[in-house]
Design a protein around this motif. Structure first.
Motif, mmCIF file in Angstrom:
data_model
loop_
_atom_site.group_PDB
_atom_site.id
_atom_site.type_symbol
_atom_site.label_atom_id
_atom_site.label_comp_id
_atom_site.label_asym_id
_atom_site.label_seq_id
_atom_site.Cartn_x
_atom_site.Cartn_y
_atom_site.Cartn_z
ATOM 1 N N TYR A 403 -11.823 -14.529 5.367
ATOM 2 C CA TYR A 403 -10.502 -13.942 5.195
ATOM 3 C C TYR A 403 -10.419 -13.154 3.889
ATOM 4 C CZ TYR A 403 -5.419 -13.579 5.247
ATOM 5 O OH TYR A 403 -4.137 -13.097 5.254
ATOM 6 N N GLN A 404 -11.086 -13.637 2.844
ATOM 7 C CA GLN A 404 -11.098 -12.914 1.567
ATOM 8 C C GLN A 404 -11.831 -11.576 1.712
ATOM 9 O OE1 GLN A 404 -9.407 -13.807 -1.082
ATOM 10 N NE2 GLN A 404 -10.074 -11.983 -2.239
ATOM 11 N N LEU A 406 -11.954 -9.839 4.390
ATOM 12 C CA LEU A 406 -11.049 -8.968 5.129
ATOM 13 C C LEU A 406 -9.999 -8.358 4.212
ATOM 14 C CD1 LEU A 406 -10.158 -7.889 7.904
ATOM 15 C CD2 LEU A 406 -8.769 -9.927 8.163
ATOM 16 N N LEU A 407 -9.465 -9.131 3.276
ATOM 17 C CA LEU A 407 -8.474 -8.616 2.346
ATOM 18 C C LEU A 407 -9.076 -7.563 1.423
ATOM 19 C CD1 LEU A 407 -6.548 -11.879 1.365
ATOM 20 C CD2 LEU A 407 -5.848 -10.095 2.972
ATOM 21 N N GLU A 408 -10.279 -7.809 0.900
ATOM 22 C CA GLU A 408 -10.921 -6.833 0.023
ATOM 23 C C GLU A 408 -11.219 -5.539 0.768
ATOM 24 O OE1 GLU A 408 -14.342 -8.774 -1.431
ATOM 25 O OE2 GLU A 408 -13.229 -10.138 -2.780
ATOM 26 N N ARG A 409 -11.584 -5.645 2.020
ATOM 27 C CA ARG A 409 -11.858 -4.442 2.801
ATOM 28 C C ARG A 409 -10.594 -3.622 3.006
ATOM 29 N NH1 ARG A 409 -11.939 -3.819 8.497
ATOM 30 N NH2 ARG A 409 -13.242 -2.072 9.210
ATOM 31 N N GLN A 410 -9.482 -4.268 3.211
ATOM 32 C CA GLN A 410 -8.223 -3.543 3.360
ATOM 33 C C GLN A 410 -7.792 -2.886 2.060
ATOM 34 O OE1 GLN A 410 -5.414 -6.307 4.944
ATOM 35 N NE2 GLN A 410 -6.203 -6.182 7.046
ATOM 36 N N ASP A 411 -8.014 -3.554 0.893
ATOM 37 C CA ASP A 411 -7.666 -2.952 -0.399
ATOM 38 C C ASP A 411 -8.556 -1.756 -0.714
ATOM 39 O OD1 ASP A 411 -5.702 -4.804 -0.702
ATOM 40 O OD2 ASP A 411 -6.928 -6.188 -1.877
ATOM 41 N N HIS A 414 -7.500 1.379 1.357
ATOM 42 C CA HIS A 414 -6.052 1.414 1.472
ATOM 43 C C HIS A 414 -5.552 2.811 1.833
ATOM 44 C CE1 HIS A 414 -1.887 0.368 0.791
ATOM 45 N NE2 HIS A 414 -1.766 1.424 -0.014
ATOM 46 N N GLU A 419 -1.244 -1.269 6.387
ATOM 47 C CA GLU A 419 -1.079 -2.652 5.952
ATOM 48 C C GLU A 419 -1.801 -3.625 6.865
ATOM 49 O OE1 GLU A 419 2.582 -5.798 5.174
ATOM 50 O OE2 GLU A 419 2.975 -3.716 5.745
ATOM 51 N N ASN A 420 -1.809 -3.371 8.178
ATOM 52 C CA ASN A 420 -2.444 -4.253 9.142
ATOM 53 C C ASN A 420 -3.860 -3.828 9.501
ATOM 54 O OD1 ASN A 420 -0.139 -5.841 9.344
ATOM 55 N ND2 ASN A 420 0.761 -4.433 10.855
#
Length: 452
Positions: A403-404, A406-411, A414, A419-420
């Protein structure tokens, strides 16, 4: 048409009406029977000759010569006609008097046609008589009812009371009771997916059938019939595919019977038949002792059906039978050469038992639920996907790490991803110079037209 035609009701129908002279003159040259035909029929058929001579004397008083003679001959013809009618009426009366016909004679029915019979009706408190089902035997009636329940299981509650009332009046001997047990047992193990409804029917009849001979009541005879199949378990698991299929149907029916058959106790709620508890254990061991695919599938179905109840019952008496069965299943997974699908079914069964058969502990409140005491803790959690498309949820041991990432990839992306994680485009990107010049000219022309 005659100008003197009288339209009054009943005109021309009197018996003694005078005869028209013109009609009498015309009757000389023609047949005298024409006058009889033209004569009006009286309102009621006469039974005797009317007194025409008296009335005719008055009618002929003013006539003379040939006219009087002609009128007399015509009246004689009329009298003879009425006399023949009177004789015919007397003949009819004589036939009626001498007839042997009767209004109470039986109805005539042509050959090959059946007579109509009034349907029989019974009050709610009146017992069904055997004559009502005279056209069908006990086997036909019970088989039709079981087929009806198989096609319409939702009608069980509304129909079972009626059939039980009929059986109480019909099954009056020990032989008929044994026949009934055999019919229900055979149909419950032969009709696909009927084992549950058959077990419910057996439970209802065990409490509502009144006949109880010395050999045993309905429940005792049913258990004796099940024991015959139970004693052949070791041969059945190694028999032909047809024998195995029949045995597997019996095993599933016995499982439903254990869940639905209630034995009333003097104190407290009804109990289950303990004899079936030990029988199911022996049947499971027989199935696992010959681990072919068909036997293993039957064992999985039986444990999914009764596993939680059997586990609780064995724990209550302090017997580790379920642990022994699970251990034998794990041994089958390691040693037996079963198919891939059957192996997957066994693995899912072991996992189901490790989660307490999918049951949530009632002691753990919703606010105190944890992954350790609630097997459905992650049931409503969302599903995520890694970069290579692998799904993962909160129940995954590596959930936090994935999950972490996934968050770094979205940031990191960006500017490209929303957002999704969905791709979006920046509407403020610079336009091509030609497109920009054309757009400005369009705006200027629009403004000028607006001012005009």
């Amino acid at each position: 048409m005659n100008e003197n035609f009288d339209r009054a009701p009943g005109a021309g129908r009197t018996r003694g009406a005078p005869v028209d002279p013109a009609m009498a003159v015309n009757a000389r040259d023609g047949d005298a029977k024409a006058l009889v035909f033209n004569q009006r029929e009286p309102l009621r058929q006469p039974r005797s000759v009317p007194p025409f001579p008296e009335s005719s004397a008055n009618a002929t008083a003013g006539l003379s010569g040939g006219d009087s003679q002609a009128l007399g001959s015509s009246l004689q013809s009329v009298n003879s006609g009425f006399a023949s009618v009177s004789r015919g009426s007397n003949d009819v009366d004589s036939v009626v008097r001498t007839s042997q016909l009767s209004a109470s004679a039986p109805e005539f029915v042509p050959f090959g046609m059946g007579t109509y019979e009034e349907p029989l009706y019974y009050d709610d408190n009146e017992c069904y008589s055997e004559s009502y089902y005279s056209g069908d035997s006990l086997a036909d009636t019970v088989t039709d009812f079981l087929c009806h329940l198989s096609s319409s299981p939702g009608s069980f509650e509304s129909d079972v009371e009626e059939i039980t009332s009929m059986l109480n009046c019909w099954v009056t001997t020990e032989e008929l009771l044994k026949e009934l047990v055999e019919l229900i047992f055979t149909q419950s193990t032969a009709i696909p997916n009927f084992s549950y409804t058959g077990a419910r029917l057996c439970n209802y009849l065990s409490h509502h059938l009144t006949l109880s001979p010395q050999s045993g009541n309905f429940r005792q005879l049913l258990l004796q019939r099940c024991r015959i199949e139970y004693e052949q378990r070791n041969e059945a698991v190694k028999g032909s595919p047809e024998a195995q299929k029949k045995f597997h149907s019996f095993v599933l029916f016995l499982g439903e019977l254990y869940l639905n058959l209630e034995i009333k106790s003097a104190k407290g709620p009804p109990n289950r038949a303990d004899i079936l508890l030990s029988a199911l254990k022996d049947l499971l061991e027989s199935l696992l002792s010959h681990p072919v695919d068909a036997n293993l599938i039957c064992a999985v179905k039986l444990l999914k059906l009764t596993g939680s109840i059997l586990d609780d019952a064995w724990k209550k008496i302090g017997k580790p039978h379920m642990e022994e069965l699970v251990q034998r299943i794990k041994t089958v997974l390691l040693d037996a050469t079963c198919s891939r699908d059957v192996r997957q079914m066994l693995l899912k069964l072991v996992e189901l038992r490790s989660s307490n058969w999918g049951r949530v502990c009632s002691a753990a409140a919703a606010s105190n639920a944890t992954p350790d005491n609630d097997p459905n803790y992650f049931m409503n959690e969302p599903t995520f996907y890694t970069e290579d498309g692998t799904p993962f949820t909160a129940a995954d041991p590596e959930y936090a790490e994935k999950y972490q990432e996934l968050l770094e990839r979205q940031d990191y992306f960006h500017d490209v991803y929303g957002e999704n994680g969905n791709e979006e485009y920046d509407i403020e990107d610079e336009m091509d110079p030609e497109i920009e010049e054309a757009y400005e000219n369009f705006c200027l022309e629009s403004e000028m037209k607006r001012q005009q």
